[in-house]
Design a protein around this motif. Structure first.
Motif, short mmCIF file in Angstrom:
data_model
loop_
_atom_site.label_atom_id
_atom_site.label_comp_id
_atom_site.label_asym_id
_atom_site.label_seq_id
_atom_site.Cartn_x
_atom_site.Cartn_y
_atom_site.Cartn_z
N ILE A 17 -25.49 5.30 12.41
CA ILE A 17 -24.37 6.25 12.35
C ILE A 17 -24.92 7.55 11.77
O ILE A 17 -25.48 7.55 10.67
CB ILE A 17 -23.24 5.70 11.45
CG1 ILE A 17 -22.71 4.37 12.01
CG2 ILE A 17 -22.12 6.73 11.31
CD1 ILE A 17 -21.75 3.63 11.07
N VAL A 18 -24.78 8.63 12.50
CA VAL A 18 -25.26 9.93 11.99
C VAL A 18 -24.06 10.69 11.43
O VAL A 18 -23.12 11.02 12.16
CB VAL A 18 -25.95 10.76 13.09
CG1 VAL A 18 -26.38 12.12 12.54
CG2 VAL A 18 -27.14 10.00 13.64
N GLY A 19 -24.10 10.94 10.11
CA GLY A 19 -22.99 11.61 9.43
C GLY A 19 -22.33 10.66 8.45
O GLY A 19 -21.79 9.62 8.86
N ALA A 20 -22.41 10.99 7.17
CA ALA A 20 -21.80 10.13 6.13
C ALA A 20 -20.50 10.76 5.64
O ALA A 20 -20.28 10.93 4.44
CB ALA A 20 -22.79 9.93 4.98
N GLY A 21 -19.66 11.16 6.60
CA GLY A 21 -18.36 11.74 6.24
C GLY A 21 -17.25 10.73 6.51
O GLY A 21 -17.48 9.51 6.50
N HIS A 22 -16.06 11.25 6.80
CA HIS A 22 -14.91 10.37 7.01
C HIS A 22 -15.13 9.42 8.18
O HIS A 22 -14.91 8.22 8.07
CB HIS A 22 -13.66 11.22 7.30
CG HIS A 22 -13.01 11.71 6.07
ND1 HIS A 22 -12.10 10.96 5.36
CD2 HIS A 22 -13.13 12.86 5.39
CE1 HIS A 22 -11.69 11.65 4.31
NE2 HIS A 22 -12.30 12.81 4.30
N ALA A 23 -15.56 9.98 9.32
CA ALA A 23 -15.67 9.15 10.52
C ALA A 23 -16.82 8.15 10.39
O ALA A 23 -16.66 6.97 10.72
CB ALA A 23 -15.88 10.05 11.74
N GLY A 24 -17.97 8.62 9.89
CA GLY A 24 -19.13 7.73 9.75
C GLY A 24 -18.82 6.58 8.82
O GLY A 24 -19.12 5.41 9.12
N ALA A 25 -18.21 6.88 7.67
CA ALA A 25 -17.89 5.83 6.70
C ALA A 25 -16.92 4.82 7.31
O ALA A 25 -17.12 3.61 7.23
CB ALA A 25 -17.29 6.45 5.44
N GLN A 26 -15.89 5.34 7.97
CA GLN A 26 -14.87 4.44 8.54
C GLN A 26 -15.48 3.58 9.66
O GLN A 26 -15.11 2.41 9.82
CB GLN A 26 -13.68 5.24 9.07
CG GLN A 26 -12.55 4.38 9.60
CD GLN A 26 -11.95 3.44 8.55
OE1 GLN A 26 -11.61 3.86 7.46
NE2 GLN A 26 -11.85 2.14 8.89
N ALA A 27 -16.42 4.12 10.41
CA ALA A 27 -17.04 3.33 11.48
C ALA A 27 -17.74 2.12 10.90
O ALA A 27 -17.59 0.99 11.40
CB ALA A 27 -18.02 4.20 12.28
N ALA A 28 -18.49 2.32 9.80
CA ALA A 28 -19.18 1.18 9.18
C ALA A 28 -18.17 0.19 8.59
O ALA A 28 -18.32 -1.02 8.74
CB ALA A 28 -20.13 1.69 8.08
N ILE A 29 -17.14 0.72 7.95
CA ILE A 29 -16.10 -0.15 7.37
C ILE A 29 -15.46 -0.99 8.49
O ILE A 29 -15.31 -2.20 8.37
CB ILE A 29 -15.03 0.69 6.64
CG1 ILE A 29 -15.63 1.37 5.40
CG2 ILE A 29 -13.81 -0.15 6.26
CD1 ILE A 29 -14.74 2.43 4.76
N SER A 30 -15.11 -0.34 9.59
CA SER A 30 -14.44 -1.06 10.68
C SER A 30 -15.36 -2.08 11.33
O SER A 30 -14.91 -3.18 11.70
CB SER A 30 -13.94 -0.08 11.75
OG SER A 30 -13.00 0.78 11.20
N LEU A 31 -16.64 -1.75 11.47
CA LEU A 31 -17.57 -2.72 12.05
C LEU A 31 -17.59 -3.99 11.21
O LEU A 31 -17.49 -5.11 11.73
CB LEU A 31 -18.99 -2.12 12.14
CG LEU A 31 -19.22 -1.15 13.30
CD1 LEU A 31 -20.51 -0.36 13.09
CD2 LEU A 31 -19.28 -1.89 14.64
N ARG A 32 -17.71 -3.81 9.90
CA ARG A 32 -17.75 -5.01 9.03
C ARG A 32 -16.40 -5.73 9.03
O ARG A 32 -16.36 -6.96 9.03
CB ARG A 32 -18.15 -4.61 7.60
CG ARG A 32 -19.61 -4.19 7.46
CD ARG A 32 -20.58 -5.32 7.85
NE ARG A 32 -21.97 -4.94 7.61
CZ ARG A 32 -22.97 -5.12 8.46
NH1 ARG A 32 -22.78 -5.69 9.64
NH2 ARG A 32 -24.20 -4.78 8.13
N GLN A 33 -15.31 -4.96 9.07
CA GLN A 33 -13.99 -5.62 9.11
C GLN A 33 -13.84 -6.46 10.37
O GLN A 33 -13.19 -7.49 10.38
CB GLN A 33 -12.86 -4.57 9.08
CG GLN A 33 -12.53 -4.13 7.67
CD GLN A 33 -11.59 -2.92 7.65
OE1 GLN A 33 -11.37 -2.27 8.67
NE2 GLN A 33 -11.06 -2.63 6.48
#
Ligand code: FAD
Length: 406
Positions: free
Chosen positions: A7-23
């Motif tokens: 994931i390139v970008g540790a902002g709102h979208a990048g963080a949520q993408a990782a959170i959603s993947l794990r969820q």
């Protein structure tokens, strides 16, 4: 270095993408690469509570640091991606390392549009996007009294509200003939102009800037095209953003003002997604026009869409846009998209500082700007989704918008 998802970008979208993947029980390896030094944090408070000193940095972090470790998400911070090689499936960092991916999520957001007029490189000229933009302003605040805000959009007006609260003399310079012109209808613009003026903000509309001037490399004022001068020891420029997409476009992804994505947030490059401020998508609430949305809602919802697609459970992006803005004691919530409305009604009394502007197109509600009116916002969203035909009179007289859904 190789990851299943980069994931390139540790902002709102990048963080949520990782959170959603794990969820969604994604068990592969995930790395987030971000060019800022901080772990992901919320950007909206930068022009609100954080700028006002009401919330410390720890309270605006999207998740505590430990969360990322616990979820086995590798954070590569202070690292900028400078190029993408879709054939080899690698990204290159500013220090020359290559990182491999099976899936790439581009969540690089946007950067402030720069004002390229004479004098706008003087010290004391600021932009407002990152923590590193805001901290120097806070540090220098005691030394300044007169502040010019260039641009009467949400960010500029929020900053103006904070600065008035702490007793600064504030002038807002807006090129168009009303504030919030890009994002709201005229009644809302006039309401906010009058609120800011009554709080002591000087708002100059339809103004073109000639230059900034200064002494000893530091700004002391701004000169307008008509010769008028305004003093300022600090200038905050808020004139919009440009999507951060160059490495992806250089790699062959289709796009211009943003990277084009389909309803699953897929770009034209294989196994490459784009989400958040940088993603241009066809939006049902904009009449299927190709647009970019700059909001936390869009960043989070597109992140969930990309994560679902990667997890083999593709769900098309179809969320109603919403946004909020806090200025003084006014809580604005916007739902839907106001552009292209052909009619509007105002519910409630503007003078009571609790009302909604309801925008319509061909008899259907397409958007609401709700000021201190949470109930209208929640119920108005359902009305937008329902696509029900309603009349002006019904909208004005209904005691609750939900009654119109029956
Ligand atoms: P960002 O949050 O900007 O994250 C992108 C990250 O990627 C950044 O850290 C950036 O530095 C990094 N990056 C860029 N290029 C690279 C690269 N090549 N390599 C590595 N990293 C890179 N929205 C609302 O809904 N409500 C509000 O009230 C509101 N207020 C706001 C106030 C301010 C001051 C600002 C700036 C924005 C506000 N927004 C608000 C908008 C909202 O914050 C954005 O829409 C949201 O942050 C978009 O998320 P994103 O992940 O797409 O981009």
């Amino acid at each position: 270095m190789n990851y299943d998802v980069v994931i390139v970008g540790a902002g709102h979208a990048g963080a949520q993408a990782a959170i959603s993947l794990r969820q969604q029980k994604f068990e592969g390896s995930i790395a987030i690469i971000g060019d800022e030094p901080e772990f992901p944090y919320e950007r909206p408070p930068l022009s609100k509570e954080y700028f006002a000193g009401e919330k410390p940095f720890e309270r605006i972090m999207i998740r505590p640091e430990i969360f990322w470790q616990e979820r086995d998400v590798v954070m590569l911070l202070s690292t900028r991606i400078v190029s993408v090689n879709p054939q080899n499936r690698t990204v290159r960092t500013n220090s020359g390392s290559e990182i491999g991916y099976s899936n790439l999520i581009w969540a690089a957001g946007a950067s402030p549009r720069k004002l390229s007029l004479p004098g706008f490189t003087l010290e004391g000229i600021h932009y407002l996007r990152n923590r590193s933009d805001v901290d120097p302003m806070i540090e220098n605040m005691d030394a300044v009294q007169d502040i010019i805000v260039v641009g009467g959009g949400y960010i500029g007006l929020e900053a103006a509200a904070v600065l008035r609260k702490i007793g600064k003399k504030v002038t807002v310079l807006e090129a168009l003939d009303r504030v919030l012109a890009r994002v709201a209808g005229e009644p809302l613009s006039r309401f906010y102009e009058s609120e800011h003026r009554s709080q002591g903000v000087k708002i100059l509309l339809g103004q073109n800037i000639l230059e900034a001037f200064g002494e000893d490399k530091h700004v002391t004022g701004v000169r307008l095209l008509d010769g008028h001068e305004e003093p300022a020891q600090m200038v905050i420029v808020g004139i919009g953003v440009e999507p951060a997409v160059q490495p992806l476009i250089d790699a062959g992804a289709e796009g211009s003002n943003g990277v084009y994505v389909d309803e699953y947030c897929r770009t034209s490059l294989v196994d490459t997604y784009a989400i958040g401020d940088c993603a241009a998508h066809s939006n049902a609430y904009a009449g299927n026009e190709e647009i970019r949305l700059e909001s936390v809602q869009n960043a989070n919802d597109q992140a969930k869409t990309a994560a679902s697609a990667i997890c083999g459970n593709p769900l098309p992006y179809d969320a109603v846009p919403w946004f909020w803005s806090n200025q003084y004691d006014l809580k604005l919530q916007t739902v839907g998209l106001f552009a292209k409305h052909d009619d509007f009604v105002i519910r409630g009394e503007m003078s009571a500082r609790s009302f909604s502007v309801v925008y319509m197109r061909e008899g259907r509600v397409t958007a609401l700007d709700c000021v201190n009116s949470v109930r209208d916002c929640v119920q108005g969203k359902a009305l937008i989704e329902s696509r029900k035909i309603v009349s002006r009179d019904q909208l004005k007289s209904a005691s609750a918008l939900k009654d119109l859904l029956k």
